[in-house]
Write a protein that holds these residues in place. Structure first.
Motif, PDB file in Angstrom:
ATOM      1  N   PHE A  60       0.823  -1.213   0.000  1.00 23.79           N
ATOM      2  CA  PHE A  60       0.000   0.000   0.000  1.00 23.79           C
ATOM      3  C   PHE A  60       0.858   1.265   0.000  1.00 23.79           C
ATOM      4  O   PHE A  60       0.567   2.228  -0.718  1.00 23.79           O
ATOM      5  N   PHE A  61       1.912   1.273   0.815  1.00 22.64           N
ATOM      6  CA  PHE A  61       2.801   2.436   0.816  1.00 22.64           C
ATOM      7  C   PHE A  61       3.533   2.574  -0.525  1.00 22.64           C
ATOM      8  O   PHE A  61       3.760   3.689  -1.010  1.00 22.64           O
ATOM      9  N   VAL A  62       3.912   1.449  -1.114  1.00 21.20           N
ATOM     10  CA  VAL A  62       4.554   1.486  -2.432  1.00 21.20           C
ATOM     11  C   VAL A  62       3.592   2.064  -3.463  1.00 21.20           C
ATOM     12  O   VAL A  62       3.970   2.914  -4.287  1.00 21.20           O
ATOM     13  N   LEU A  63       2.341   1.617  -3.429  1.00 20.43           N
ATOM     14  CA  LEU A  63       1.329   2.127  -4.357  1.00 20.43           C
ATOM     15  C   LEU A  63       1.113   3.626  -4.153  1.00 20.43           C
ATOM     16  O   LEU A  63       1.070   4.394  -5.120  1.00 20.43           O
ATOM     17  N   ALA A  64       1.005   4.043  -2.895  1.00 19.79           N
ATOM     18  CA  ALA A  64       0.806   5.468  -2.607  1.00 19.79           C
ATOM     19  C   ALA A  64       1.972   6.289  -3.132  1.00 19.79           C
ATOM     20  O   ALA A  64       1.780   7.361  -3.725  1.00 19.79           O
ATOM     21  N   GLY A  65       3.183   5.802  -2.931  1.00 21.00           N
ATOM     22  CA  GLY A  65       4.357   6.511  -3.419  1.00 21.00           C
ATOM     23  C   GLY A  65       4.384   6.632  -4.929  1.00 21.00           C
ATOM     24  O   GLY A  65       4.715   7.692  -5.478  1.00 21.00           O
ATOM     25  N   ASN A  66       4.025   5.541  -5.628  1.00 19.23           N
ATOM     26  CA  ASN A  66       4.009   5.580  -7.095  1.00 19.23           C
ATOM     27  C   ASN A  66       2.947   6.536  -7.630  1.00 19.23           C
ATOM     28  O   ASN A  66       3.162   7.237  -8.618  1.00 19.23           O
ATOM     29  N   ILE A  67       1.794   6.544  -6.963  1.00 16.21           N
ATOM     30  CA  ILE A  67       0.732   7.464  -7.388  1.00 16.21           C
ATOM     31  C   ILE A  67       1.173   8.910  -7.217  1.00 16.21           C
ATOM     32  O   ILE A  67       1.037   9.745  -8.128  1.00 16.21           O
ATOM     33  N   SER A 272       3.837  -0.983  -8.982  1.00 14.66           N
ATOM     34  CA  SER A 272       3.694  -1.216  -7.542  1.00 14.66           C
ATOM     35  C   SER A 272       3.776  -2.702  -7.218  1.00 14.66           C
ATOM     36  O   SER A 272       4.409  -3.101  -6.230  1.00 14.66           O
ATOM     37  N   VAL A 273       3.130  -3.519  -8.040  1.00 15.39           N
ATOM     38  CA  VAL A 273       3.171  -4.974  -7.827  1.00 15.39           C
ATOM     39  C   VAL A 273       4.594  -5.487  -7.995  1.00 15.39           C
ATOM     40  O   VAL A 273       5.080  -6.316  -7.221  1.00 15.39           O
ATOM     41  N   THR A 274       5.296  -4.982  -9.008  1.00 10.82           N
ATOM     42  CA  THR A 274       6.677  -5.416  -9.252  1.00 10.82           C
ATOM     43  C   THR A 274       7.580  -5.081  -8.073  1.00 10.82           C
ATOM     44  O   THR A 274       8.346  -5.925  -7.589  1.00 10.82           O
ATOM     45  N   THR A 275       7.488  -3.832  -7.601  1.00  4.77           N
ATOM     46  CA  THR A 275       8.314  -3.408  -6.468  1.00  4.77           C
ATOM     47  C   THR A 275       7.954  -4.178  -5.207  1.00  4.77           C
ATOM     48  O   THR A 275       8.838  -4.674  -4.486  1.00  4.77           O
ATOM     49  N   SER A 276       6.661  -4.292  -4.919  1.00  4.34           N
ATOM     50  CA  SER A 276       6.220  -5.002  -3.714  1.00  4.34           C
ATOM     51  C   SER A 276       6.628  -6.468  -3.771  1.00  4.34           C
ATOM     52  O   SER A 276       7.063  -7.044  -2.758  1.00  4.34           O
ATOM     53  N   GLY A 277       6.497  -7.071  -4.952  1.00  7.79           N
ATOM     54  CA  GLY A 277       6.865  -8.479  -5.108  1.00  7.79           C
ATOM     55  C   GLY A 277       8.327  -8.718  -4.826  1.00  7.79           C
ATOM     56  O   GLY A 277       8.694  -9.681  -4.136  1.00  7.79           O
TER      57      GLY A 277
END
Length: 428
Positions: A60-67, A272-277
């Motif tokens: 979620f934090f990764v997604l927020a940062g990318n957005i 985001s999925v790539t980074t989180s993964g």
């Protein structure tokens, strides 16, 4: 012999440039095979290392940062910082440090901060301030390392998942140390300005211009306030705060700044999925490595050596040296899972606050992002594509990187031996 198999295979794979997650997992698997342990334990430990509610905060934090990175936040933050300090000697370089701290509070990732800001700020530092390209590039890489200390920080989430320390306390405790690291880099900038005879590049902005730039960047500044205020106000847990930050980022990007289009969402989600993964794979494999260290008696032997230190001050000095060396070769999340399970019981026995110890570890590993030969921020910075300019190689960045690390280590020592700089904000 077990030690030789585990660490020997791990070091060999690092030398062969095997990805860190694979090196951790494979060396642990080889050790289990040598020790005659059923290999079914591999899947169990990799899964148990990842199956923690707290770790849901990472994607979620990764997604927020990318957005927020796609929402034009960086331009607005740069405009505000430039209006405040751009008139000083080395103004753009100072702006780079300030913006990296603010952007780090949105992304929580050093490499992401370098990638988002580099193509804008590095040319400006060279053309307007007059810094050499290798210093400008390295400075941004060093400033971006503060991203894992300024909350919200993925490194703090990982530390909390290992030790049980409160994430909210870790987030609050990281604020002043992160600022102190930024101040250390600003001092270095001033020293460089004096030695290179660099002058201010423009006049001072009016208060009206500063006010307008603040209004433009207001929604970016509000995000950390919502996260920390929500956690400390008991409104939501850290994981829920991460989800709220992702929704907040979508609202700001789509409806307020309108820089994010619906057509951009697919690429944002994929990134985001790539980074989180990749982060979760590292966590799983590092958990397995830590399990092997514990079950094979390696952790107990290391704890015995650390526990034999004459006092906590010597212990902290040794810990700093270990983390600084480790940061030269492995990423922050891997280092956390390898060393923290061994170190934190000794730290507790010596009366060191668990939150303070987490800040010390994280600051060390932040510095590790700019220490050769495997400083991840340096490699991201060397890969920046700036039109009309040749890339700065990692080799060219070694000398300025040593300068940056020197001032950051001074800040680290202050943070280490003056606990109030981190946990004082918590009233401890």
């Amino acid at each position: 012999m077990v030690n030789a198999v585990l660490f020997g295979s791990f070091i060999i794979m690092l030398i062969l440039n095997v990805p860190i997650a694979v090196a951790l997992g494979l060396s642990a698997a080889l050790t289990l095979l040598y020790a005659g342990v059923p290999l079914s334990i591999i899947a169990i430990n990799i899964y148990s290392g990842q199956a923690k509610f707290l770790l849901l905060a990472i994607p979620f934090f990764v997604l927020a940062g990318n957005i927020m990175a796609k929402a034009g936040i960086s331009d607005r933050l740069i405009e505000f910082a430039d209006a405040c300090v751009g008139h000083k000697k080395g103004g753009i370089a100072i702006v780079s440090v300030i913006v990296a701290c603010f952007f780090g509070a949105l992304s929580g990732s050093g490499p992401a901060t370098v990638a988002a800001l580099g193509s804008i700020l590095v040319p400006a530092m060279v053309d307007k301030d007059g810094f050499k390209p290798n210093f400008a590039t390295t400075l941004l890489a060093a400033a971006s390392s503060i991203a894992i200390v300024i909350p919200p920080s993925i490194a703090f989430i990982v530390y909390s998942s290992i030790t049980g320390a409160a994430v909210g306390d870790l987030f609050m405790a990281g604020i002043i140390p992160g600022i102190l690291m930024g101040v250390a880099l600003v001092v270095l900038i001033k020293m460089e300005c004096k030695s290179a005879h660099i002058e201010a590049h423009r006049a001072k902005s009016s208060w009206g211009a500063r006010g307008k730039s603040f209004v433009k960047a207001f929604w970016a500044f509000l995000m950390p306030v919502i996260i920390l205020g929500g956690i400390y106000g008991g409104i939501f847990t850290p994981t829920e705060a991460a989800a709220v930050s992702a929704v907040y980022g979508l609202i700001v990007g789509l409806f307020i700044y309108r820089e994010v289009k619906p057509s951009n969402l697919w690429s944002i989600f994929v990134d985001s999925v790539t980074t989180s993964g990749s982060v979760m794979i590292i966590i799983g494999c590092a958990s397995l490595f830590s399990y092997v260290c514990t079950t094979q008696g390696i952790a107990a032997s290391a704890q015995g050596l650390l526990g034999a230190m004459p006092n906590k001050y010597v212990f902290l000095l040794v810990i700093n040296i270990i983390f600084l060396i480790a940061g030269c070769f492995v990423d922050a999340n891997s280092a956390m899972y390898i060393f923290i399970p061994i170190m934190f019981p000794v730290a507790q026995a010596m009366g060191i606050d668990l939150v303070h110890f987490g800040v010390i570890a994280t600051v060390n590993l932040a510095i590790g992002q700019v220490t050769p030969p495997v400083g991840v921020n340096l490699f991201v910075a060397s890969g920046l594509r700036i039109p009309g300019r040749p890339n700065v190689s990692v080799t060219e960045m070694v000398r300025p990187a040593l300068k940056c690390c020197a001032v950051l280590i001074i800040a680290l020592l202050l943070i280490t031996y003056i606990p109030a700089l981190s946990i004082g904000i918590l009233g401890k």
